[in-house]
Design a protein around this motif. Structure first.
Motif, mmCIF file in Angstrom:
data_model
loop_
_atom_site.group_PDB
_atom_site.id
_atom_site.type_symbol
_atom_site.label_atom_id
_atom_site.label_comp_id
_atom_site.label_asym_id
_atom_site.label_seq_id
_atom_site.Cartn_x
_atom_site.Cartn_y
_atom_site.Cartn_z
ATOM 1 N N VAL A 134 0.870 -1.175 0.000
ATOM 2 C CA VAL A 134 0.000 0.000 0.000
ATOM 3 C C VAL A 134 0.908 1.227 0.000
ATOM 4 O O VAL A 134 1.824 1.334 0.824
ATOM 5 C CB VAL A 134 -0.925 0.015 1.240
ATOM 6 N N LEU A 135 0.662 2.138 -0.926
ATOM 7 C CA LEU A 135 1.480 3.342 -1.065
ATOM 8 C C LEU A 135 0.801 4.528 -0.396
ATOM 9 O O LEU A 135 -0.398 4.517 -0.158
ATOM 10 C CB LEU A 135 1.716 3.632 -2.542
ATOM 11 N N GLY A 136 1.573 5.555 -0.108
ATOM 12 C CA GLY A 136 1.023 6.790 0.446
ATOM 13 C C GLY A 136 0.707 6.730 1.929
ATOM 14 O O GLY A 136 -0.049 7.553 2.433
ATOM 15 N N THR A 137 1.316 5.789 2.637
ATOM 16 C CA THR A 137 0.987 5.603 4.060
ATOM 17 C C THR A 137 1.639 6.637 4.973
ATOM 18 O O THR A 137 1.340 6.654 6.166
ATOM 19 C CB THR A 137 1.403 4.196 4.534
ATOM 20 N N VAL A 138 2.521 7.483 4.451
ATOM 21 C CA VAL A 138 3.238 8.431 5.312
ATOM 22 C C VAL A 138 2.612 9.831 5.319
ATOM 23 O O VAL A 138 3.080 10.707 6.036
ATOM 24 C CB VAL A 138 4.722 8.544 4.900
#
Length: 113
Positions: free
Chosen positions: A15-19
């Motif tokens: 999953v991308l964009g978790t930060v």
């Protein structure tokens, strides 16, 4: 009527964009086996995304665009997906591989008009 997805019925992905925003705190609450919610962008979006939500609705991030490019339209045509957490890495793991999920796809039921 939706058909079987063009690639595979079951796959795993990061999953991308978790930060961004407060998403890291949501990731910290997750455990292997937790059920997740997948939500495609609405029809007509130029580059559709498939968003990953925790139980309760908090946004966690999105699937890679290479997957969303075929999965979002398929879901909008009635395809159904179930997702669950496979692995949650610690903060020392790169953010783009910190959360790995498993996605299972199936054909949705037909909607009569």
């Amino acid at each position: 009527m939706s058909v079987v997805p063009p690639y595979t019925e079951r796959f795993r992905t990061a999953v991308l964009g978790t930060v961004f925003a407060e998403r890291t705190s949501v990731v910290h609450r997750l455990h292997a086996g937790d059920t997740l919610i997948l939500v495609p962008d609405p029809p007509g979006t130029d580059v559709p995304a498939v968003w990953v939500h925790a139980p309760g609705g908090d946004v966690i991030g999105h699937l890679p665009l290479q997957i969303a490019a075929w999965l979002a339209p398929w879901m909008l045509e009635g395809g159904r997906c179930q997702a669950s957490v496979e692995k949650v890495g610690t903060d020392d793991v790169e953010s783009w591989r910190r959360l790995v999920i498993q996605v299972s796809c199936r054909v949705g039921r037909e909607v009569s008009g």
